[in-house]
Scaffold this active site. Sequence first.
Site, PDB file in Angstrom:
ATOM      1  CB  VAL A  45      -0.943  -0.032   1.233  1.00  0.00           C
ATOM      2  CG1 VAL A  45      -0.161   0.095   2.542  1.00  0.00           C
ATOM      3  CG2 VAL A  45      -2.038   1.015   1.158  1.00  0.00           C
ATOM      4  CE  LYS A  46       2.459   2.979   5.034  1.00  0.00           C
ATOM      5  NZ  LYS A  46       1.956   4.240   5.593  1.00  0.00           N
ATOM      6  CG  ASP A  47       4.535   0.493  -4.018  1.00  0.00           C
ATOM      7  OD1 ASP A  47       5.384   0.509  -3.118  1.00  0.00           O
ATOM      8  OD2 ASP A  47       4.404  -0.451  -4.820  1.00  0.00           O
TER       9      ASP A  47
END
Length: 326
Positions: A45-47
């Site tokens: 999700v951190k992309d």
Amino acid sequence: MTDHRTPLDSVLGTVGETPLVGVQAAPEEVPVYAKLETFNPGASVKDRIGKYMVEAMLDRGELAPGGTVIEPTAGNTGIGFAIAAGQLGVDAVFVVPERFSVEKQQLMDALGAEVINTPTEDGMGGAIERAHQLADELDDAVVPQQFGNPLNVEAHYETTAPEIYDALDGEVGAVVAGCGTAGTLMGIAEYALEQNEDTYVAAVEPEGSLYAETKGGDAAEAEYKIEGIGTHDPSTNELFDPDLVDEIYQVPDRRAHEELKRLASEEGQLVASSAGAASAVARHVAEGIRDGEIDAPYDSVVTVFPDSSERYLSKGIYRSFEEWEG
Ligand code: PMP
């Protein structure tokens, strides 16, 4: 954003537009849908915040081309920022507490970033302090500070949330997500409450974490194995707004582990412990809506599966609960 049908210049173009897939064990009357963030190029999700925040900081002139981003991170954020930094001509340095998985640190290194470890016992607070010290020592360095930067929330408000609402034609009854920085939940919750102020919002944390105190709940501080969510010092989690949240659920490590193993064996989902925790709570909320114990404007629950179990094989994620190092 991509429809995956046209050629792209860079993997940055593949961030977001992840699939929304039903959790098969959820009650038939109230389906649970999980946003599969492993479909991002850095597999988490951190992309989303890496791309969104580096682009925004370059646009605003807060970060110069050739400058450096220095971020305290549990790992996935480092991978997301490293991909974005590399593609946008910026250097990246990450400060990571030692307990976090070696896979993540190897990936950051492979992406061309520098990784600095801080002692596990100093927690995320120690990593945050060290990141600011380093930024003071370097020219043209910024600490995006995912724990306090509203751009983290905005990334989800602008991308994750509208993708969910598009996929479900706006019929979202409840939103359930694990909270690390709480950027994911806050961004989706803000959007959700604008669409319908009665949307039920649930935060998920490990048992032993202290977010529950922010809503006057009792929480006993303890270590936990679930990685990526929870806090031992809610004052560092500046983005978390308890007023947007109906309920904070605490998940025991054992329940998250059981659910992540079940998701693999029964549903073909290779997701990690924070997804296991989110899935367990999302199913519980769906049952509550079905049984009339929870009020929600629609009979549906949305959650987020933040990353993949492959990132934790070295910690024995699929071994017995006792052998899982967490
Ligand atoms: N799960 C995992 C595996 C994570 O790395 C993170 C980010 N720390 C989260 C969940 C929580 O996301 P957020 O920081 O947006 O609350």
